[in-house]
Design a protein around this motif. Structure first.
Motif, PDB file in Angstrom:
ATOM      1  N   LEU A   1       0.647  -1.138  -0.082  1.00  0.00           N
ATOM      2  CA  LEU A   1      -0.017   0.082   0.084  1.00  0.00           C
ATOM      3  C   LEU A   1       0.843   1.182   0.000  1.00  0.00           C
ATOM      4  O   LEU A   1       0.254   2.255  -0.405  1.00  0.00           O
ATOM      5  N   LYS A   2       2.066   1.149   0.439  1.00  0.00           N
ATOM      6  CA  LYS A   2       3.195   2.314   0.589  1.00  0.00           C
ATOM      7  C   LYS A   2       4.265   1.759   0.114  1.00  0.00           C
ATOM      8  O   LYS A   2       4.900   0.443   0.535  1.00  0.00           O
ATOM      9  N   GLU A   3       5.135   2.489  -0.308  1.00  0.00           N
ATOM     10  CA  GLU A   3       6.483   2.347  -0.769  1.00  0.00           C
ATOM     11  C   GLU A   3       7.539   2.788   0.510  1.00  0.00           C
ATOM     12  O   GLU A   3       8.547   2.047   0.574  1.00  0.00           O
ATOM     13  N   ARG A   4       7.205   4.015   0.865  1.00  0.00           N
ATOM     14  CA  ARG A   4       8.316   4.699   1.664  1.00  0.00           C
ATOM     15  C   ARG A   4       7.727   5.483   2.747  1.00  0.00           C
ATOM     16  O   ARG A   4       7.193   6.669   2.493  1.00  0.00           O
ATOM     17  N   ILE A   5       7.685   5.066   4.193  1.00  0.00           N
ATOM     18  CA  ILE A   5       6.931   5.577   5.219  1.00  0.00           C
ATOM     19  C   ILE A   5       7.937   6.197   6.045  1.00  0.00           C
ATOM     20  O   ILE A   5       9.040   5.768   6.664  1.00  0.00           O
ATOM     21  N   LEU A   6       7.767   7.642   6.508  1.00  0.00           N
ATOM     22  CA  LEU A   6       8.410   8.302   7.221  1.00  0.00           C
ATOM     23  C   LEU A   6       7.913   8.290   8.844  1.00  0.00           C
ATOM     24  O   LEU A   6       6.631   8.725   8.887  1.00  0.00           O
ATOM     25  N   VAL A   7       8.469   7.759   9.916  1.00  0.00           N
ATOM     26  CA  VAL A   7       7.875   7.721  11.190  1.00  0.00           C
ATOM     27  C   VAL A   7       8.722   8.891  12.039  1.00  0.00           C
ATOM     28  O   VAL A   7       9.918   8.551  11.902  1.00  0.00           O
ATOM     29  N   VAL A   8       7.990   9.763  12.539  1.00  0.00           N
ATOM     30  CA  VAL A   8       8.486  10.850  13.356  1.00  0.00           C
ATOM     31  C   VAL A   8       7.961  10.823  14.743  1.00  0.00           C
ATOM     32  O   VAL A   8       6.867  10.654  15.044  1.00  0.00           O
ATOM     33  N   THR A   9       8.914  10.535  15.901  1.00  0.00           N
ATOM     34  CA  THR A   9       8.473  10.564  17.264  1.00  0.00           C
ATOM     35  C   THR A   9       9.147  11.393  18.143  1.00  0.00           C
ATOM     36  O   THR A   9      10.489  11.796  17.763  1.00  0.00           O
ATOM     37  N   THR A  10       8.358  12.148  19.054  1.00  0.00           N
ATOM     38  CA  THR A  10       9.169  13.214  19.756  1.00  0.00           C
ATOM     39  C   THR A  10       8.593  13.080  21.236  1.00  0.00           C
ATOM     40  O   THR A  10       7.449  12.476  21.380  1.00  0.00           O
ATOM     41  N   SER A  11       9.595  13.307  22.011  1.00  0.00           N
ATOM     42  CA  SER A  11       9.287  13.495  23.591  1.00  0.00           C
ATOM     43  C   SER A  11       9.340  14.991  23.920  1.00  0.00           C
ATOM     44  O   SER A  11      10.593  15.465  23.797  1.00  0.00           O
ATOM     45  N   ARG A  12       8.367  15.454  24.442  1.00  0.00           N
ATOM     46  CA  ARG A  12       8.629  16.974  24.961  1.00  0.00           C
ATOM     47  C   ARG A  12       7.828  17.013  26.275  1.00  0.00           C
ATOM     48  O   ARG A  12       7.068  17.496  26.920  1.00  0.00           O
ATOM     49  N   LEU A  13       8.484  16.078  27.367  1.00  0.00           N
ATOM     50  CA  LEU A  13       8.181  15.686  28.598  1.00  0.00           C
ATOM     51  C   LEU A  13       8.342  16.976  29.492  1.00  0.00           C
ATOM     52  O   LEU A  13       7.477  16.989  30.495  1.00  0.00           O
ATOM     53  N   SER A  14       9.559  17.557  29.377  1.00  0.00           N
ATOM     54  CA  SER A  14      10.006  18.449  30.116  1.00  0.00           C
ATOM     55  C   SER A  14       8.595  19.781  30.390  1.00  0.00           C
ATOM     56  O   SER A  14       8.520  20.392  31.369  1.00  0.00           O
ATOM     57  N   ARG A  15       7.883  19.825  29.402  1.00  0.00           N
ATOM     58  CA  ARG A  15       6.814  20.671  29.553  1.00  0.00           C
ATOM     59  C   ARG A  15       5.616  20.339  29.974  1.00  0.00           C
ATOM     60  O   ARG A  15       4.923  21.179  30.425  1.00  0.00           O
ATOM     61  N   ALA A  16       5.390  18.983  30.364  1.00  0.00           N
ATOM     62  CA  ALA A  16       4.149  18.575  30.890  1.00  0.00           C
ATOM     63  C   ALA A  16       4.407  18.147  32.452  1.00  0.00           C
ATOM     64  O   ALA A  16       3.402  17.798  32.836  1.00  0.00           O
ATOM     65  N   ILE A  17       5.651  18.537  32.968  1.00  0.00           N
ATOM     66  CA  ILE A  17       5.736  18.146  34.393  1.00  0.00           C
ATOM     67  C   ILE A  17       6.204  19.174  34.935  1.00  0.00           C
ATOM     68  O   ILE A  17       7.186  19.986  34.682  1.00  0.00           O
ATOM     69  N   GLU A  18       5.654  19.599  36.259  1.00  0.00           N
ATOM     70  CA  GLU A  18       6.013  20.834  37.074  1.00  0.00           C
ATOM     71  C   GLU A  18       7.403  20.865  37.525  1.00  0.00           C
ATOM     72  O   GLU A  18       7.937  19.459  37.851  1.00  0.00           O
ATOM     73  N   ALA A  19       8.083  21.942  37.644  1.00  0.00           N
ATOM     74  CA  ALA A  19       9.346  21.866  37.887  1.00  0.00           C
ATOM     75  C   ALA A  19       9.854  21.072  39.378  1.00  0.00           C
ATOM     76  O   ALA A  19      10.840  20.661  39.655  1.00  0.00           O
ATOM     77  N   ASP A  20       8.912  21.279  40.263  1.00  0.00           N
ATOM     78  CA  ASP A  20       9.217  20.756  41.604  1.00  0.00           C
ATOM     79  C   ASP A  20       8.263  19.339  41.783  1.00  0.00           C
ATOM     80  O   ASP A  20       8.598  18.700  42.823  1.00  0.00           O
ATOM     81  N   ASP A  21       8.116  18.505  40.780  1.00  0.00           N
ATOM     82  CA  ASP A  21       7.661  17.191  40.626  1.00  0.00           C
ATOM     83  C   ASP A  21       8.661  16.410  40.547  1.00  0.00           C
ATOM     84  O   ASP A  21       9.603  16.456  39.761  1.00  0.00           O
ATOM     85  N   VAL A  22       8.831  15.317  41.544  1.00  0.00           N
ATOM     86  CA  VAL A  22      10.066  14.440  41.675  1.00  0.00           C
ATOM     87  C   VAL A  22       9.870  13.601  40.186  1.00  0.00           C
ATOM     88  O   VAL A  22      11.213  13.241  39.857  1.00  0.00           O
ATOM     89  N   THR A  23       8.940  13.382  39.269  1.00  0.00           N
ATOM     90  CA  THR A  23       8.753  12.639  38.289  1.00  0.00           C
ATOM     91  C   THR A  23       9.841  13.356  37.313  1.00  0.00           C
ATOM     92  O   THR A  23      10.400  12.780  36.193  1.00  0.00           O
ATOM     93  N   LEU A  24      10.102  14.812  37.498  1.00  0.00           N
ATOM     94  CA  LEU A  24      10.929  15.379  36.440  1.00  0.00           C
ATOM     95  C   LEU A  24      12.182  14.856  36.350  1.00  0.00           C
ATOM     96  O   LEU A  24      12.930  15.313  35.296  1.00  0.00           O
ATOM     97  N   ARG A  25      12.720  14.566  37.362  1.00  0.00           N
ATOM     98  CA  ARG A  25      14.083  13.935  37.534  1.00  0.00           C
ATOM     99  C   ARG A  25      14.371  12.599  36.616  1.00  0.00           C
ATOM    100  O   ARG A  25      15.350  12.365  36.099  1.00  0.00           O
ATOM    101  N   LEU A  26      13.199  12.060  35.924  1.00  0.00           N
ATOM    102  CA  LEU A  26      13.341  10.636  35.231  1.00  0.00           C
ATOM    103  C   LEU A  26      12.827  11.227  33.794  1.00  0.00           C
ATOM    104  O   LEU A  26      13.065  10.227  32.916  1.00  0.00           O
ATOM    105  N   CYS A  27      12.686  12.267  33.652  1.00  0.00           N
ATOM    106  CA  CYS A  27      12.123  12.701  32.153  1.00  0.00           C
ATOM    107  C   CYS A  27      13.086  13.579  31.502  1.00  0.00           C
ATOM    108  O   CYS A  27      13.739  14.473  31.797  1.00  0.00           O
ATOM    109  N   GLY A  28      13.052  13.575  30.069  1.00  0.00           N
ATOM    110  CA  GLY A  28      13.714  14.386  29.160  1.00  0.00           C
ATOM    111  C   GLY A  28      13.032  14.778  27.905  1.00  0.00           C
ATOM    112  O   GLY A  28      12.089  14.039  27.607  1.00  0.00           O
ATOM    113  N   ASP A  29      13.845  15.300  26.968  1.00  0.00           N
ATOM    114  CA  ASP A  29      13.207  15.757  25.726  1.00  0.00           C
ATOM    115  C   ASP A  29      14.231  14.943  24.634  1.00  0.00           C
ATOM    116  O   ASP A  29      15.450  15.112  24.637  1.00  0.00           O
TER     117      ASP A  29
END
Length: 376
Positions: A158-186
């Motif tokens: 059905l397709k010949e060449r597919i481009l898959v693009v994946t992104t992580s912008r987790l630093s924007r989704a977590i408060e700076a004082d949330d402990v979870t931020l220490r485990l996440c990146g962009d």
């Protein structure tokens, strides 16, 4: 049916790096632990039978940063589209492919720049790709979902060449004082999927829904005071305390059931696998996976200390890292596994074709950004 697999692969990391020093070294080791770690500590202290997840986690319990050392973060208000475009252009350039030779784009964003719609159309417009474009939303397992979807379309002709693009912008989704931020990146990654040599590429796959994890991640729409999103609102990520029990109870069966199913469909056994790529959202996930599968830890790549949890970007980032280091070679049988909470867990077996790797990401140029615009 045609053989289909990854033809080219690229990763991108933003300019900022947040080391543990960003928190000032003032976090007591026993306070503010994520729920999963606090519960595991309780179990350990009561001498209960330790499951493989707890066993791999145990040596990180006294570390206030849970094994994380660095995490790359956006410093110039890059959104998910800008991150994705960077990775996409790198993979297209490395492969010598013009955007109009792409006949489909699949976008996986966690989280996109606007609430209510993903990045596919925005990426396709910015890049000038041909064909259609659509979004896949499967939380941290999205890159595997996108990869398997792309392979199926190519296999079917059905397709010949597919481009898959994946992104992580987790630093924007977590408060700076949330402990979870220490485990996440962009971060971001992009890969081209198309026809490969007969006998190479995707050999077998198995997916399971992760419905047992529903309700453990909570998403709120909040005002974006930093102005990094298009409509003035952004996703705020929270976790429910039940996540501790749910993750520890489901991690092993999801991994084993999908891997066993993928191996059966590929007609292979674990002894036939040369290398394993799993998503590594924690410092102990690679070790846990190796122990559960009964394989040597050296056969599983772990980038968590360098980039922490980068959501759906982890699987392609780990695959790129292993291939760039020569740990994955042409003709290797590679097991890939991705877990997405409230979505699906997927395992797939690939015979590694001649995958073109883009140049590695640049070193960080901004250390521990502190202004609100730099860590919002």
């Amino acid at each position: 049916m045609r053989s289909a697999g990854i033809q080219a692969l690229a990763v991108y990391l933003p300019d900022g790096v947040r080391t543990n020093a960003w928190w000032g070294g003032e976090v007591p080791p026993q306070e503010n632990k994520p729920p999963a770690m606090a519960s595991a500590s309780d179990s350990s202290s009561k001498r209960r039978k330790v499951n493989p997840y707890d066993a791999a986690m145990e040596r990180y319990l006294e570390d206030p940063f849970f094994g994380s050392v660095e995490r790359r973060v956006v410093t110039n208000a890059e959104g998910s589209v800008e991150l994705g475009v960077e990775a996409a252009r790198r993979v297209l350039d490395a492969a010598g492919i013009s955007p109009n030779e792409v006949d489909c784009l699949i976008a996986v964003s966690m989280f996109p720049d606007r609430i209510g719609s993903g990045d596919a159309g925005y990426l396709a417009q910015a890049l000038g790709t041909g064909g259609g474009a659509f979004n896949v939303e499967a939380t941290c397992g999205g890159s595997m979902s996108g990869l398997l979807t792309a392979c199926a379309w190519v296999q079917a002709g059905l397709k010949e060449r597919i481009l898959v693009v994946t992104t992580s912008r987790l630093s924007r989704a977590i408060e700076a004082d949330d402990v979870t931020l220490r485990l996440c990146g962009d971060a971001s990654a992009a890969f081209l999927v198309g026809p490969v040599e007969d006998g190479f590429g995707l050999l077998g796959a198995e997916s399971l829904h992760t419905g047992k994890t529903c309700g453990t991640w909570l998403l709120d729409a909040v005002e974006d005071t930093a102005g990094t999103t298009l409509a003035g609102q952004k996703i705020r990520l929270r976790v429910d305390p039940s996540i501790s029990h749910v993750l520890r109870a489901t991690a092993e069966p999801y991994l084993l059931q999908t891997v066993e199913g993928a191996l059966a469909k590929a007609g292979l056994e674990l002894k036939d696998i040369d290398f394993v790529v799993v998503n590594t959202p924690t410092a102990w996930h690679a070790e846990f996976s190796a122990n559960v599968l009964g394989i040597e830890p050296s056969r599983v790549v772990n980038t968590f200390p360098q980039v922490a949890n980068i959501g759906p970007v982890l699987v392609p980032f780990n695959a790129y890292t292993a291939a760039a280091e020569g740990r994955i070679k042409f003709g290797d049988n590679v097991l890939m596994y991705g877990f997405g909470g409230q979505a699906e867990a997927s395992a797939a077996i690939f015979r590694w074709p001649n995958v073109i790797l883009a140049a590695p990401p640049k070193a960080a140029s901004v250390i521990n950004p502190t202004s609100p615009s730099e860590h919002s």
